[in-house]
Design a protein around this motif. Sequence first.
Motif, PDB file in Angstrom:
ATOM      1  N   MET A  40       0.821  -1.200   0.000  1.00 21.34           N
ATOM      2  CA  MET A  40       0.000   0.000   0.000  1.00 21.34           C
ATOM      3  C   MET A  40       0.862   1.261   0.000  1.00 21.34           C
ATOM      4  SD  MET A  40      -3.228  -0.962   2.466  1.00 21.34           S
ATOM      5  CE  MET A  40      -4.084   0.545   1.940  1.00 21.34           C
ATOM      6  N   THR A  41       0.392   2.293  -0.696  1.00 24.63           N
ATOM      7  CA  THR A  41       1.139   3.542  -0.812  1.00 24.63           C
ATOM      8  C   THR A  41       1.075   4.363   0.465  1.00 24.63           C
ATOM      9  OG1 THR A  41       0.630   3.590  -3.181  1.00 24.63           O
ATOM     10  CG2 THR A  41       1.416   5.640  -2.178  1.00 24.63           C
ATOM     11  N   ASN A  42      -0.102   4.406   1.104  1.00 23.74           N
ATOM     12  CA  ASN A  42      -0.305   5.281   2.265  1.00 23.74           C
ATOM     13  C   ASN A  42      -0.641   4.507   3.536  1.00 23.74           C
ATOM     14  OD1 ASN A  42       0.038   7.946   1.037  1.00 23.74           O
ATOM     15  ND2 ASN A  42      -1.771   7.420  -0.155  1.00 23.74           N
ATOM     16  N   HIS A  43      -0.219   3.247   3.593  1.00 20.18           N
ATOM     17  CA  HIS A  43      -0.366   2.443   4.807  1.00 20.18           C
ATOM     18  C   HIS A  43       0.701   1.353   4.768  1.00 20.18           C
ATOM     19  CE1 HIS A  43      -2.329   1.090   8.402  1.00 20.18           C
ATOM     20  NE2 HIS A  43      -2.536  -0.124   7.915  1.00 20.18           N
ATOM     21  N   CYS A  44       0.906   0.683   5.900  1.00 14.43           N
ATOM     22  CA  CYS A  44       2.025  -0.255   6.017  1.00 14.43           C
ATOM     23  C   CYS A  44       1.694  -1.661   5.530  1.00 14.43           C
ATOM     24  CB  CYS A  44       2.488  -0.316   7.477  1.00 14.43           C
ATOM     25  SG  CYS A  44       1.237  -0.934   8.635  1.00 14.43           S
ATOM     26  N   TRP A  45       0.445  -1.955   5.183  1.00 12.67           N
ATOM     27  CA  TRP A  45       0.107  -3.324   4.786  1.00 12.67           C
ATOM     28  C   TRP A  45       0.795  -3.709   3.483  1.00 12.67           C
ATOM     29  CZ3 TRP A  45      -5.939  -3.287   5.593  1.00 12.67           C
ATOM     30  CH2 TRP A  45      -6.207  -3.358   6.971  1.00 12.67           C
ATOM     31  N   SER A  46       1.291  -4.927   3.436  1.00  8.46           N
ATOM     32  CA  SER A  46       1.820  -5.516   2.213  1.00  8.46           C
ATOM     33  C   SER A  46       1.615  -7.020   2.303  1.00  8.46           C
ATOM     34  CB  SER A  46       3.307  -5.184   2.030  1.00  8.46           C
ATOM     35  OG  SER A  46       4.073  -5.728   3.099  1.00  8.46           O
ATOM     36  N   PHE A  47       1.496  -7.680   1.148  1.00 16.04           N
ATOM     37  CA  PHE A  47       1.257  -9.114   1.149  1.00 16.04           C
ATOM     38  C   PHE A  47       1.490  -9.689  -0.239  1.00 16.04           C
ATOM     39  CE2 PHE A  47      -2.767  -6.983   0.298  1.00 16.04           C
ATOM     40  CZ  PHE A  47      -3.275  -7.652  -0.806  1.00 16.04           C
ATOM     41  N   SER A  48       1.599 -11.008  -0.278  1.00 11.54           N
ATOM     42  CA  SER A  48       1.603 -11.772  -1.520  1.00 11.54           C
ATOM     43  C   SER A  48       0.174 -12.224  -1.797  1.00 11.54           C
ATOM     44  CB  SER A  48       2.520 -12.992  -1.396  1.00 11.54           C
ATOM     45  OG  SER A  48       2.161 -14.009  -2.316  1.00 11.54           O
ATOM     46  N   GLN A  49      -0.296 -11.988  -3.016  1.00 12.46           N
ATOM     47  CA  GLN A  49      -1.649 -12.417  -3.344  1.00 12.46           C
ATOM     48  C   GLN A  49      -1.809 -13.929  -3.201  1.00 12.46           C
ATOM     49  OE1 GLN A  49      -3.672 -10.547  -6.716  1.00 12.46           O
ATOM     50  NE2 GLN A  49      -1.885  -9.218  -7.004  1.00 12.46           N
ATOM     51  N   ARG A  50      -0.819 -14.662  -3.654  1.00 16.76           N
ATOM     52  CA  ARG A  50      -0.906 -16.119  -3.552  1.00 16.76           C
ATOM     53  C   ARG A  50      -0.964 -16.561  -2.096  1.00 16.76           C
ATOM     54  NH1 ARG A  50       2.776 -15.747  -7.964  1.00 16.76           N
ATOM     55  NH2 ARG A  50       4.530 -15.817  -6.510  1.00 16.76           N
ATOM     56  N   ALA A  51      -0.128 -15.960  -1.270  1.00 15.33           N
ATOM     57  CA  ALA A  51      -0.104 -16.338   0.147  1.00 15.33           C
ATOM     58  C   ALA A  51      -1.402 -15.942   0.849  1.00 15.33           C
ATOM     59  CB  ALA A  51       1.097 -15.686   0.836  1.00 15.33           C
ATOM     60  N   LEU A  52      -1.935 -14.777   0.516  1.00 16.89           N
ATOM     61  CA  LEU A  52      -3.183 -14.346   1.151  1.00 16.89           C
ATOM     62  C   LEU A  52      -4.330 -15.265   0.754  1.00 16.89           C
ATOM     63  CD1 LEU A  52      -4.645 -12.217   2.896  1.00 16.89           C
ATOM     64  CD2 LEU A  52      -5.067 -10.927   0.783  1.00 16.89           C
ATOM     65  N   ARG A  53      -4.373 -15.637  -0.493  1.00 17.56           N
ATOM     66  CA  ARG A  53      -5.428 -16.551  -0.938  1.00 17.56           C
ATOM     67  C   ARG A  53      -5.365 -17.872  -0.166  1.00 17.56           C
ATOM     68  NH1 ARG A  53      -5.782 -19.299  -6.995  1.00 17.56           N
ATOM     69  NH2 ARG A  53      -7.416 -20.813  -6.482  1.00 17.56           N
ATOM     70  N   ALA A  54      -4.155 -18.392   0.000  1.00 17.19           N
ATOM     71  CA  ALA A  54      -3.996 -19.644   0.736  1.00 17.19           C
ATOM     72  C   ALA A  54      -4.326 -19.463   2.218  1.00 17.19           C
ATOM     73  CB  ALA A  54      -2.573 -20.166   0.574  1.00 17.19           C
ATOM     74  N   GLN A  55      -3.880 -18.363   2.793  1.00 11.32           N
ATOM     75  CA  GLN A  55      -4.118 -18.112   4.219  1.00 11.32           C
ATOM     76  C   GLN A  55      -5.602 -18.027   4.530  1.00 11.32           C
ATOM     77  OE1 GLN A  55      -2.131 -14.592   5.633  1.00 11.32           O
ATOM     78  NE2 GLN A  55      -2.852 -14.836   7.746  1.00 11.32           N
ATOM     79  N   LEU A  56      -6.379 -17.389   3.645  1.00 13.71           N
ATOM     80  CA  LEU A  56      -7.810 -17.224   3.875  1.00 13.71           C
ATOM     81  C   LEU A  56      -8.622 -18.412   3.376  1.00 13.71           C
ATOM     82  CD1 LEU A  56      -8.211 -13.445   2.907  1.00 13.71           C
ATOM     83  CD2 LEU A  56      -8.071 -14.422   5.206  1.00 13.71           C
ATOM     84  N   GLY A  57      -7.983 -19.336   2.665  1.00 14.50           N
ATOM     85  CA  GLY A  57      -8.691 -20.503   2.161  1.00 14.50           C
ATOM     86  C   GLY A  57      -9.653 -20.210   1.034  1.00 14.50           C
ATOM     87  N   LEU A  58      -9.295 -19.239   0.184  1.00 15.38           N
ATOM     88  CA  LEU A  58     -10.169 -18.820  -0.912  1.00 15.38           C
ATOM     89  C   LEU A  58      -9.931 -19.672  -2.153  1.00 15.38           C
ATOM     90  CD1 LEU A  58      -9.536 -14.982  -0.571  1.00 15.38           C
ATOM     91  CD2 LEU A  58     -11.608 -16.175   0.164  1.00 15.38           C
ATOM     92  N   GLN A  59     -10.987 -19.907  -2.896  1.00 18.28           N
ATOM     93  CA  GLN A  59     -10.833 -20.541  -4.202  1.00 18.28           C
ATOM     94  C   GLN A  59     -10.363 -19.532  -5.247  1.00 18.28           C
ATOM     95  OE1 GLN A  59     -14.371 -22.703  -5.374  1.00 18.28           O
ATOM     96  NE2 GLN A  59     -14.683 -23.510  -3.303  1.00 18.28           N
TER      97      GLN A  59
END
Length: 333
Positions: A75-94
């Motif tokens: 994110m440009t104006n906040h500290c969050w960052s993540f991998s899309q692949r990892a987030l999908r796996a972490q949340l259990g999304l199809q």
Amino acid sequence: MNPLRLLADIGGTNIRLAWQDQPGGPLHDTRVLPCANYPTVAAAITAYLAEQGLATPREAALGMANPVTGDAVRMTNHCWSFSQRALRAQLGLQRLLVLNDFTALALALPLLRPEQLRQVGGGAAVAGSAVVLIGPGTGLGVSGLVFPPGSHGGVPLSGEGGHVSLAAQTQQEFDVLRILQARYGHASAERAVCGAGLVDLYQALRQLDPSNPSGPSGPLGARDLSTAAQVTERALQGSDPIALQALEMFCGFLGSVAGNLALTLGAHGGVYIGGGMVPRLGTWFDRSTFRPRFEAKGRFQTYLAAIPCWIIDPGATPALHGAARALDIAGSA
């Protein structure tokens, strides 16, 4: 319950969340959570699902206030960052779809009802013509829609127009830009036309004020207001002339940038103003420097005078509907 899809609109300050049980269905349990309360986007989403008693959704669309150009998202104006692949796996999304928040908002523009818009100047929109979307909030979002033959609902533009170089039109603006350049190096449109930008404008004008004991060379920020809400309140109350100057300059810069975009895209379909700041100004904004500066393009003043501008009611949570539409489009591709 097992909602079909989770939807999120993630800005630098807040994350808005909702879910749908079917494509085209209504949004359920819309909530606004402060980003600062959660260490990661996954933590915020997990907290929302737990609060609503929801099982893992099958798919999700996240509109985020930053460019999305690959798997890594920061994110440009906040500290969050993540991998899309990892987030999908972490949340259990199809399926997980991550897109720029103003791309999502642009997708929602054809869905807006007349009562969700308030026009500020101009005439009637020309059907099938390009539209511009701009919105100051924590940052400055920019997008738009174009309508190539055969498109249904328009094709959104995904860019970072909030970071174009800011141009001054008056001596006072040149002096303020000099201060912003000294502080940031590059004085982008977002440096002036967002919440933090309004505060910087106020502080710079205080620094330039001859009645300021620190004088023109005094430190930026001395004895100044510290939030956009404070500057706006003082300006609208008429209790602080410099706050009023800052708010007028903010609106003028917004008008100039919006006018540049309208000229660039030939936006006879109109200009939509999103974000959280402008709606809070109410009808004062209609009398501000925004519209005169929007049209102040020399030989093309008449061209721009015909283009309508609308303020979007933020209570309609349009970016969430746009995120849902993005899932629909991706699913049909």
